[in-house]
Design an enzyme around this catalytic site. Structure first.
Site, mmCIF file in Angstrom:
data_model
loop_
_atom_site.group_PDB
_atom_site.id
_atom_site.type_symbol
_atom_site.label_atom_id
_atom_site.label_comp_id
_atom_site.label_asym_id
_atom_site.label_seq_id
_atom_site.Cartn_x
_atom_site.Cartn_y
_atom_site.Cartn_z
ATOM 1 N N HIS A 68 29.577 44.978 56.050
ATOM 2 C CA HIS A 68 30.349 44.829 54.815
ATOM 3 C C HIS A 68 30.071 46.005 53.894
ATOM 4 C CE1 HIS A 68 31.389 40.678 55.861
ATOM 5 N NE2 HIS A 68 30.169 40.613 56.352
ATOM 6 N N ASN A 84 19.549 32.553 76.051
ATOM 7 C CA ASN A 84 18.788 31.332 75.817
ATOM 8 C C ASN A 84 19.295 30.632 74.553
ATOM 9 O OD1 ASN A 84 16.706 29.375 76.040
ATOM 10 N ND2 ASN A 84 15.329 30.905 76.898
ATOM 11 N N THR A 105 17.953 48.938 64.509
ATOM 12 C CA THR A 105 18.874 49.583 63.574
ATOM 13 C C THR A 105 19.358 50.939 64.069
ATOM 14 O OG1 THR A 105 17.069 50.629 62.351
ATOM 15 C CG2 THR A 105 17.795 48.462 61.588
#
Length: 194
Positions: free
Chosen positions: A114, A84, A164
């Site tokens: 990072h 969407n 996570t």
């Protein structure tokens, strides 16, 4: 393992994102995303051709605008994929998405990461970890999927959730971090919802 920056990126090693080859490939994907985002929603054939070029294959996927990705070629989607409005996919490492998956508005799927050390981070080094999403998964509005996770088949991730860690199949998962809060029945048997 030695290799080009692209090979290191795809394999999950530290790599230099500002490598000439990678910059050129990101620019190509940005150009395709820009063209897709500027194409009228009713120009379905043009949009379909741009989606196929971006994903480097013939597909029945449908992507609403605006849409953004890093490379496109690392995004592998199954049948009946739908994204969407306002989705962003950072596909530095492979992202494999199964059949019948839907992304609600504002979903972010990011393989990129990072270093925590500021000196390393400033050097331009970064890494990417692959993401795997099973069949029949629905990611709710503004959900975020972080690097390195696997989401099982038949998972619903609630709006605003942050994934996570791996999520087991046949569950509704919500929160930050997202956790299973409900087990889903198979074969449409709504009476068996836990």
């Amino acid at each position: 393992m030695a290799g080009t920056e692209k090979q290191k990126m795809i394999s999950g090693e530290m790599y230099q994102a500002w490598d000439e080859e990678l910059v050129a490939e990101r620019q190509k994907a940005k150009k395709l995303c820009f063209a897709l985002n500027q194409t009228c929603p009713t120009e379905e054939d043009t949009r379909k051709a741009l989606i196929n070029e971006l994903l480097s294959k013939e597909t029945d996927a449908w992507i609403e605008s605006p849409f953004y990705c890093d490379y496109g070629y690392n995004l592998k989607v199954g049948k009946a994929f739908y994204a969407n409005h306002g989705c962003t996919i950072l596909d530095c490492a492979p992202i494999n998405i199964g059949d019948n998956c839907m992304l609600a508005p504002g979903v972010v799927i990011a393989t990129a990461g990072h270093p925590l050390d500021p000196v390393e981070r400033a050097s331009g080094e970064e890494f990417a970890k692959k993401i795997t999403i099973g069949n029949d998964v629905w990611l709710g509005a503004n959900a975020t999927v972080c690097p390195g996770v696997t989401i099982g088949d038949n998972v619903v991730v609630g709006a605003g959730s942050v994934v996570t860690k791996d999520l087991p199949a046949n569950t509704v998962c919500v929160g930050s971090p997202a956790k299973p809060v409900r087990t889903l029945a198979l074969n449409g048997d709504k009476s068996a919802l836990a």
